[in-house]
Motif scaffolding. Sequence first.
Motif, PDB file in Angstrom:
ATOM      1  N   ARG A   5       0.867  -1.187   0.000  1.00  0.00           N
ATOM      2  CA  ARG A   5       0.000   0.000   0.000  1.00  0.00           C
ATOM      3  C   ARG A   5       0.895   1.225   0.000  1.00  0.00           C
ATOM      4  NH1 ARG A   5      -4.860  -0.014   4.280  1.00  0.00           N
ATOM      5  NH2 ARG A   5      -3.828   1.944   4.801  1.00  0.00           N
ATOM      6  N   LEU A   6       0.567   2.163  -0.879  1.00  0.00           N
ATOM      7  CA  LEU A   6       1.473   3.288  -1.110  1.00  0.00           C
ATOM      8  C   LEU A   6       1.650   4.144   0.144  1.00  0.00           C
ATOM      9  CD1 LEU A   6       2.836   3.523  -3.789  1.00  0.00           C
ATOM     10  CD2 LEU A   6       1.226   5.313  -4.431  1.00  0.00           C
ATOM     11  N   ASP A   7       0.649   4.167   1.017  1.00  0.00           N
ATOM     12  CA  ASP A   7       0.810   5.010   2.214  1.00  0.00           C
ATOM     13  C   ASP A   7       1.864   4.445   3.161  1.00  0.00           C
ATOM     14  OD1 ASP A   7      -0.825   2.890   2.870  1.00  0.00           O
ATOM     15  OD2 ASP A   7      -2.277   4.076   3.996  1.00  0.00           O
ATOM     16  N   SER A   8       2.276   3.161   2.949  1.00  0.00           N
ATOM     17  CA  SER A   8       3.333   2.606   3.801  1.00  0.00           C
ATOM     18  C   SER A   8       4.685   3.242   3.479  1.00  0.00           C
ATOM     19  CB  SER A   8       3.403   1.087   3.645  1.00  0.00           C
ATOM     20  OG  SER A   8       3.836   0.734   2.350  1.00  0.00           O
ATOM     21  N   ASN A  16      15.590  19.433   1.138  1.00  0.00           N
ATOM     22  CA  ASN A  16      15.276  20.841   1.395  1.00  0.00           C
ATOM     23  C   ASN A  16      14.236  21.002   2.508  1.00  0.00           C
ATOM     24  OD1 ASN A  16      12.894  20.062   0.197  1.00  0.00           O
ATOM     25  ND2 ASN A  16      12.775  21.772  -1.213  1.00  0.00           N
ATOM     26  N   GLY A  17      13.829  19.883   3.132  1.00  0.00           N
ATOM     27  CA  GLY A  17      12.904  19.972   4.258  1.00  0.00           C
ATOM     28  C   GLY A  17      11.454  19.712   3.898  1.00  0.00           C
ATOM     29  N   THR A  18      11.130  19.732   2.608  1.00  0.00           N
ATOM     30  CA  THR A  18       9.764  19.436   2.184  1.00  0.00           C
ATOM     31  C   THR A  18       9.393  18.010   2.577  1.00  0.00           C
ATOM     32  OG1 THR A  18       9.940  20.912   0.294  1.00  0.00           O
ATOM     33  CG2 THR A  18       8.232  19.236   0.174  1.00  0.00           C
ATOM     34  N   VAL A  19       8.208  17.862   3.147  1.00  0.00           N
ATOM     35  CA  VAL A  19       7.740  16.530   3.534  1.00  0.00           C
ATOM     36  C   VAL A  19       6.501  16.182   2.721  1.00  0.00           C
ATOM     37  CG1 VAL A  19       6.879  15.104   5.426  1.00  0.00           C
ATOM     38  CG2 VAL A  19       8.634  16.816   5.875  1.00  0.00           C
ATOM     39  N   ILE A  20       6.531  15.024   2.088  1.00  0.00           N
ATOM     40  CA  ILE A  20       5.346  14.519   1.392  1.00  0.00           C
ATOM     41  C   ILE A  20       4.662  13.545   2.344  1.00  0.00           C
ATOM     42  CG2 ILE A  20       4.475  13.229  -0.598  1.00  0.00           C
ATOM     43  CD1 ILE A  20       5.769  15.753  -1.509  1.00  0.00           C
ATOM     44  N   LYS A  21       3.466  13.953   2.819  1.00  0.00           N
ATOM     45  CA  LYS A  21       2.757  13.087   3.762  1.00  0.00           C
ATOM     46  C   LYS A  21       1.635  12.327   3.083  1.00  0.00           C
ATOM     47  CE  LYS A  21       3.467  16.036   7.738  1.00  0.00           C
ATOM     48  NZ  LYS A  21       2.810  16.889   8.726  1.00  0.00           N
ATOM     49  N   GLN A  22       1.165  12.852   1.976  1.00  0.00           N
ATOM     50  CA  GLN A  22      -0.001  12.259   1.339  1.00  0.00           C
ATOM     51  C   GLN A  22       0.125  12.428  -0.164  1.00  0.00           C
ATOM     52  OE1 GLN A  22      -2.252  10.107   0.708  1.00  0.00           O
ATOM     53  NE2 GLN A  22      -3.530  10.584   2.470  1.00  0.00           N
ATOM     54  N   PHE A  23      -0.381  11.470  -0.894  1.00  0.00           N
ATOM     55  CA  PHE A  23      -0.432  11.587  -2.348  1.00  0.00           C
ATOM     56  C   PHE A  23      -1.848  11.240  -2.763  1.00  0.00           C
ATOM     57  CE2 PHE A  23      -0.338   9.558  -6.523  1.00  0.00           C
ATOM     58  CZ  PHE A  23       0.149  10.618  -7.270  1.00  0.00           C
ATOM     59  N   ARG A  37      -3.630   5.304   0.303  1.00  0.00           N
ATOM     60  CA  ARG A  37      -4.101   4.029   0.856  1.00  0.00           C
ATOM     61  C   ARG A  37      -4.935   3.238  -0.154  1.00  0.00           C
ATOM     62  NH1 ARG A  37      -7.081   8.034   3.221  1.00  0.00           N
ATOM     63  NH2 ARG A  37      -9.327   7.948   2.893  1.00  0.00           N
ATOM     64  N   HIS A  38      -5.372   3.891  -1.252  1.00  0.00           N
ATOM     65  CA  HIS A  38      -6.127   3.188  -2.303  1.00  0.00           C
ATOM     66  C   HIS A  38      -5.224   2.675  -3.414  1.00  0.00           C
ATOM     67  CE1 HIS A  38      -9.213   6.230  -0.771  1.00  0.00           C
ATOM     68  NE2 HIS A  38      -9.593   5.055  -0.319  1.00  0.00           N
ATOM     69  N   MET A  39      -3.910   2.819  -3.236  1.00  0.00           N
ATOM     70  CA  MET A  39      -2.976   2.435  -4.303  1.00  0.00           C
ATOM     71  C   MET A  39      -1.982   1.413  -3.775  1.00  0.00           C
ATOM     72  SD  MET A  39      -2.231   6.309  -5.626  1.00  0.00           S
ATOM     73  CE  MET A  39      -3.570   7.507  -5.640  1.00  0.00           C
ATOM     74  N   ALA A  43       7.234   3.061  -4.136  1.00  0.00           N
ATOM     75  CA  ALA A  43       7.653   4.462  -4.123  1.00  0.00           C
ATOM     76  C   ALA A  43       9.127   4.474  -3.754  1.00  0.00           C
ATOM     77  CB  ALA A  43       6.837   5.254  -3.112  1.00  0.00           C
ATOM     78  N   ARG A  44       9.931   5.187  -4.510  1.00  0.00           N
ATOM     79  CA  ARG A  44      11.364   5.246  -4.241  1.00  0.00           C
ATOM     80  C   ARG A  44      11.840   6.684  -4.288  1.00  0.00           C
ATOM     81  NH1 ARG A  44      14.055   0.469  -5.166  1.00  0.00           N
ATOM     82  NH2 ARG A  44      15.614   1.519  -3.903  1.00  0.00           N
ATOM     83  N   LEU A  45      12.757   7.008  -3.381  1.00  0.00           N
ATOM     84  CA  LEU A  45      13.373   8.325  -3.382  1.00  0.00           C
ATOM     85  C   LEU A  45      14.657   8.234  -4.195  1.00  0.00           C
ATOM     86  CD1 LEU A  45      12.908  11.132  -2.065  1.00  0.00           C
ATOM     87  CD2 LEU A  45      14.491  10.411  -0.290  1.00  0.00           C
TER      88      LEU A  45
END
Length: 179
Positions: A5-8, A16-23, A37-39, A43-45
């Motif tokens: 699940r993508l939210d994991s 730069n400090g930006t946080v991605i909490k949700q997509f 959570r529907h996907m 996901a890779r950085l």
Amino acid sequence: MQASRLDSFLPVRFRNGTVIKQFSKPCVHCGAMLHARHMHGVARLIDDRLALAATADCPECHRRFGVACVIDHDKRVRRVTVPAWLFSGYLRLLPEQPGEKAARDMALQTVREESPPTPAPAVDYPRADTYVGRYRDLPIPAYIVVDGRQVPFDRVEPQGRIGQGEFLLDGCFVYKPAP
Ligand SMILES: [Zn+2]
């Protein structure tokens, strides 16, 4: 790496400090807003970009569609033009990148420390083909489509701050429904 699940994979923190909490992404069939959570996928950085490849299951119309995109440290969402299955295969083959685990750990820490204000989620809204101008190297779409309705461009917010009822595109463009 298995499809999860993508939210994991979230939150992710960029250098730069930006946080991605949700997509989030609207269902391509019915327009319902789907969240991580529907996907299911990966996901890779990679090089300070978050690459996503997933299959989305719409809870409203129960149809599936592929999602493949890259989010940069300004929360700009770029679509990837290869099919989602091919992109996800590529992402799975990549070895863990330097700093990838550290970025995850740091993001978790940051989330525990600062609760509100919640940064606007990175959402890849459908966008107009017409542009009202440019900002940095980005064209500014005249409107985005939210729940089937056109929402016009309002202003540029370099820090991505938005108010109640407003929508953020590419981390800096604010869209506001007409009163
Ligand atoms: Zn749907």
